[in-house]
Design a protein around this motif. Structure first.
Motif, PDB file in Angstrom:
ATOM      1  N   CYS A 128       0.839  -1.205   0.000  1.00 48.85           N
ATOM      2  CA  CYS A 128       0.000   0.000   0.000  1.00 48.85           C
ATOM      3  C   CYS A 128       0.879   1.262   0.000  1.00 48.85           C
ATOM      4  O   CYS A 128       0.622   2.200  -0.750  1.00 48.85           O
TER       5      CYS A 128
ATOM      6  N   LEU B 114      -6.349   1.290  -3.011  1.00 41.87           N
ATOM      7  CA  LEU B 114      -7.585   1.050  -2.259  1.00 41.87           C
ATOM      8  C   LEU B 114      -7.864  -0.438  -2.042  1.00 41.87           C
ATOM      9  O   LEU B 114      -8.152  -0.838  -0.901  1.00 41.87           O
ATOM     10  N   PRO B 115      -7.760  -1.298  -3.047  1.00 43.26           N
ATOM     11  CA  PRO B 115      -7.973  -2.726  -2.776  1.00 43.26           C
ATOM     12  C   PRO B 115      -6.978  -3.305  -1.771  1.00 43.26           C
ATOM     13  O   PRO B 115      -7.342  -4.128  -0.935  1.00 43.26           O
TER      14      PRO B 115
ATOM     15  N   ALA C 253      -5.532  -1.672   0.679  1.00 48.33           N
ATOM     16  CA  ALA C 253      -5.923  -1.182   2.007  1.00 48.33           C
ATOM     17  C   ALA C 253      -7.138  -1.953   2.538  1.00 48.33           C
ATOM     18  O   ALA C 253      -7.192  -2.295   3.729  1.00 48.33           O
ATOM     19  N   LEU C 254      -8.088  -2.239   1.671  1.00 47.18           N
ATOM     20  CA  LEU C 254      -9.268  -2.996   2.111  1.00 47.18           C
ATOM     21  C   LEU C 254      -8.908  -4.429   2.485  1.00 47.18           C
ATOM     22  O   LEU C 254      -9.437  -4.982   3.458  1.00 47.18           O
TER      23      LEU C 254
ATOM     24  N   LEU D 112      -7.251  -4.359   5.837  1.00 42.55           N
ATOM     25  CA  LEU D 112      -8.270  -4.236   6.876  1.00 42.55           C
ATOM     26  C   LEU D 112      -8.948  -5.580   7.134  1.00 42.55           C
ATOM     27  O   LEU D 112      -9.173  -5.962   8.283  1.00 42.55           O
ATOM     28  N   GLY D 113      -9.259  -6.305   6.076  1.00 45.60           N
ATOM     29  CA  GLY D 113      -9.886  -7.612   6.227  1.00 45.60           C
ATOM     30  C   GLY D 113      -8.997  -8.598   6.961  1.00 45.60           C
ATOM     31  O   GLY D 113      -9.467  -9.353   7.823  1.00 45.60           O
TER      32      GLY D 113
ATOM     33  N   ARG E 270     -10.913 -11.623   8.929  1.00 47.98           N
ATOM     34  CA  ARG E 270     -11.949 -12.139   8.022  1.00 47.98           C
ATOM     35  C   ARG E 270     -11.448 -13.423   7.386  1.00 47.98           C
ATOM     36  O   ARG E 270     -10.294 -13.519   6.972  1.00 47.98           O
TER      37      ARG E 270
ATOM     38  N   ALA F 258     -10.133 -13.161   3.617  1.00 48.34           N
ATOM     39  CA  ALA F 258      -9.226 -12.067   3.258  1.00 48.34           C
ATOM     40  C   ALA F 258      -7.886 -12.589   2.730  1.00 48.34           C
ATOM     41  O   ALA F 258      -7.321 -12.024   1.792  1.00 48.34           O
TER      42      ALA F 258
ATOM     43  N   SER G  52      -6.407 -11.874  -0.926  1.00 50.43           N
ATOM     44  CA  SER G  52      -5.085 -11.243  -1.007  1.00 50.43           C
ATOM     45  C   SER G  52      -4.187 -12.011  -1.968  1.00 50.43           C
ATOM     46  O   SER G  52      -3.499 -11.412  -2.798  1.00 50.43           O
TER      47      SER G  52
END
Length: 108
Positions: free
Chosen positions: A16, A35-36, A38-39, A42-43, A48, A51, A55
């Motif tokens: 990122c 953005l993907p 970073a999401l 977060l996951g 999650r 995730a 990834s």
């Protein structure tokens, strides 16, 4: 398995930061690349279940992008190699827990 998750989070965070630095003057590229990541970070941080899978799947795209840039754009070759390395780390760290459970010795 906890260590693999931390490595995955570190690789995603580094990726990122790389994208933020690489595409700092291109807002559309930031949305598409950073953005993907970073999401997904977060996951993974929120534990999650899928995730890690996503990834690793996205890392295949990042790897392909890195290969393409490394071969075609000499000024960006260094960034592309870093992207390649981080994509490989993401794939292996996301896959490690599944590989460990798959090949673990089972009691008879």
């Amino acid at each position: 398995m906890k260590r693999a998750r931390h490595v995955l989070m570190g690789a995603l965070a580094a990726l990122c930061v790389l994208y933020l630095f690489w595409f700092q003057h291109k807002p559309a590229a930031l949305v598409i690349f950073a953005l993907p990541v970073a999401l997904l970070l977060l996951g993974v941080a929120l534990k999650r279940r899928t995730a890690g899978f996503w990834s690793a799947l996205f890392a295949l795209l990042w790897f392909s992008h890195g290969v393409m840039v490394a071969w075609t754009r000499a000024p960006e070759r260094g960034m592309a190699w870093i992207e390649l390395l981080l994509a490989v780390v993401v794939v292996f760290s996301a896959s490690l827990p599944g590989m460990q459970s798959r090949f673990a010795k089972r009691p008879d």
